[in-house]
Design a protein around this motif. Structure first.
Motif, PDB file in Angstrom:
ATOM      1  N   ARG A   2     -89.951 -60.661  -3.989  1.00 17.74           N
ATOM      2  CA  ARG A   2     -89.938 -60.599  -5.853  1.00 17.74           C
ATOM      3  C   ARG A   2     -88.843 -59.278  -5.552  1.00 17.74           C
ATOM      4  O   ARG A   2     -88.723 -58.440  -4.950  1.00 17.74           O
ATOM      5  N   TYR A   4     -87.687 -56.924  -9.589  1.00 24.11           N
ATOM      6  CA  TYR A   4     -87.918 -56.297 -10.822  1.00 24.11           C
ATOM      7  C   TYR A   4     -89.007 -57.336 -11.325  1.00 24.11           C
ATOM      8  O   TYR A   4     -89.438 -57.901 -12.166  1.00 24.11           O
ATOM      9  N   ASP A   5     -90.370 -56.611 -10.801  1.00 23.80           N
ATOM     10  CA  ASP A   5     -91.499 -56.828 -10.962  1.00 23.80           C
ATOM     11  C   ASP A   5     -91.919 -58.515 -11.002  1.00 23.80           C
ATOM     12  O   ASP A   5     -93.068 -58.841 -12.083  1.00 23.80           O
ATOM     13  N   GLY A   6     -91.174 -59.067 -10.428  1.00 21.76           N
ATOM     14  CA  GLY A   6     -91.432 -60.521 -10.697  1.00 21.76           C
ATOM     15  C   GLY A   6     -91.165 -61.396  -9.098  1.00 21.76           C
ATOM     16  O   GLY A   6     -90.495 -61.048  -8.409  1.00 21.76           O
ATOM     17  N   VAL A  22     -86.130 -64.482 -12.804  1.00 18.01           N
ATOM     18  CA  VAL A  22     -87.044 -64.019 -11.919  1.00 18.01           C
ATOM     19  C   VAL A  22     -88.119 -64.937 -13.049  1.00 18.01           C
ATOM     20  O   VAL A  22     -87.806 -64.525 -14.791  1.00 18.01           O
ATOM     21  N   ASP A  23     -89.637 -64.748 -12.329  1.00 20.22           N
ATOM     22  CA  ASP A  23     -90.472 -65.064 -13.137  1.00 20.22           C
ATOM     23  C   ASP A  23     -91.944 -64.138 -13.073  1.00 20.22           C
ATOM     24  O   ASP A  23     -91.936 -63.526 -11.759  1.00 20.22           O
ATOM     25  N   VAL A  24     -92.203 -63.818 -14.168  1.00 24.84           N
ATOM     26  CA  VAL A  24     -93.209 -62.705 -14.822  1.00 24.84           C
ATOM     27  C   VAL A  24     -94.206 -63.403 -15.141  1.00 24.84           C
ATOM     28  O   VAL A  24     -93.849 -62.775 -16.707  1.00 24.84           O
ATOM     29  N   ARG A  28     -90.033 -65.333 -18.054  1.00 26.52           N
ATOM     30  CA  ARG A  28     -89.010 -66.156 -17.300  1.00 26.52           C
ATOM     31  C   ARG A  28     -87.633 -65.824 -17.810  1.00 26.52           C
ATOM     32  O   ARG A  28     -87.442 -65.798 -18.811  1.00 26.52           O
ATOM     33  N   HIS A  35     -81.843 -54.554 -13.706  1.00 27.84           N
ATOM     34  CA  HIS A  35     -82.626 -54.536 -14.121  1.00 27.84           C
ATOM     35  C   HIS A  35     -83.137 -55.383 -15.464  1.00 27.84           C
ATOM     36  O   HIS A  35     -84.071 -56.098 -15.691  1.00 27.84           O
ATOM     37  N   ARG A  37     -83.760 -57.273 -18.993  1.00 27.89           N
ATOM     38  CA  ARG A  37     -83.798 -58.653 -18.819  1.00 27.89           C
ATOM     39  C   ARG A  37     -82.389 -59.409 -20.412  1.00 27.89           C
ATOM     40  O   ARG A  37     -82.221 -58.221 -21.421  1.00 27.89           O
ATOM     41  N   SER A  40     -85.311 -63.714 -22.206  1.00 28.06           N
ATOM     42  CA  SER A  40     -86.038 -64.103 -21.848  1.00 28.06           C
ATOM     43  C   SER A  40     -86.815 -65.115 -21.879  1.00 28.06           C
ATOM     44  O   SER A  40     -86.417 -65.687 -23.271  1.00 28.06           O
TER      45      SER A  40
END
Length: 266
Positions: A2, A4-6, A22-24, A28, A35, A37, A40
């Motif tokens: 994990r 960046y919270d994802g 990174v997927d949240v 994506r 941190h 983005r 996205s």
């Protein structure tokens, strides 16, 4: 893993720096080792514009509703590319991206397609625009400049010769949209001065709501906000077609642009 919270999907280091995917949930995102983005994408609807600044950049369609030839300086995750390919089937798109790893990640992880309407070139944005200007053969209806790294706007695309070259390759009725970082007041003012010098003061600015981004629009002719004010019905139809924030951008351009310019340049 994990981050960046994802969930970290991909991470690599090249000579140009760190790149991460990174997927949240359903979203994506592309990161350059920090941190914030860079880009996205909705995994369910890849062509939808997830970030507010990309939706603001598409306010260029208010002034150039049917572009046939588009140049993008900076690829990122390809959000603008996918949006244009989906909504404008007759549009030819050229992309210039400095980082080879960004091109590879955009194609592998962000659904940037192999499409005959799309060409992607690994090159410096300033060098490419200057070469096109020198050749004198290309007139673009839209030039979209979104060239950021982890530290800010790429240095080579903020200089006066770059905007001079963009003015030289933009068609008579074309529009250039540039993503700027408005919280850097000195840098923002300097860049706007250069844009205005290249385009004879024919510019507008659109602050992105709740963000530090400011989108600068420039063209060869004076913007006609009086006529734009009368086009609400047409813009409502465009909003339904594109499913983005054109109405909000239209309202902000009309309501805030004059006071915004006064606040920055007064």
């Amino acid at each position: 893993m994990r981050i960046y919270d994802g969930v970290l999907v991909h991470q690599a280091i090249s000579d140009e720096g760190i790149i991460e995917v990174v997927d949240v949930g359903d979203v994506r995102s592309l990161h350059f080792g920090t941190h914030p983005r860079q880009s996205s994408m909705s995994l369910k609807v890849p062509y939808r514009l997830e970030l507010s600044y990309t939706r603001a950049m598409m306010a260029c369609l208010l002034f150039c509703a049917a572009p046939r030839k588009v140049l993008l300086i900076g690829l990122g995750g390809g959000s603008l590319v996918k949006f244009l390919l989906h909504h404008l089937p007759d549009c030819q798109i050229e992309v210039v991206e400095y980082r080879e790893d960004v091109i590879q990640v955009a194609q592998r992880y962000f659904a940037v397609p192999d499409d005959p309407r799309l060409s992607i070139k690994k090159a410096d944005g300033f060098a490419h625009a200057s070469q096109q200007h020198y050749l004198g053969e290309t007139n673009y209806d839209l030039i979209l400049v979104d060239a950021f790294d982890h530290e800010g706007m790429a240095a080579s695309v903020g200089v006066q010769p770059f905007f001079d070259a963009c003015a030289g390759i933009l068609s008579k009725h074309g529009i250039m949209a540039t993503n700027l970082w408005g919280t850097d007041r000195a840098g923002f003012n300097l860049t706007m001065q250069r844009i205005n010098r290249s385009f004879d003061d024919n510019s507008l600015v659109l602050p992105v709501e709740d963000k530090g981004n400011v989108i600068a629009f420039a063209c060869h002719q004076a913007f006609d906000l009086t006529t734009l004010k009368k086009q609400r019905q047409q813009i409502e139809m465009m909003e339904m077609q594109y499913q983005t924030d054109l109405m909000k951008s239209w309202q902000m351009l009309l309501r805030q642009n004059t006071t915004f310019i006064s606040r920055w340049f007064g």
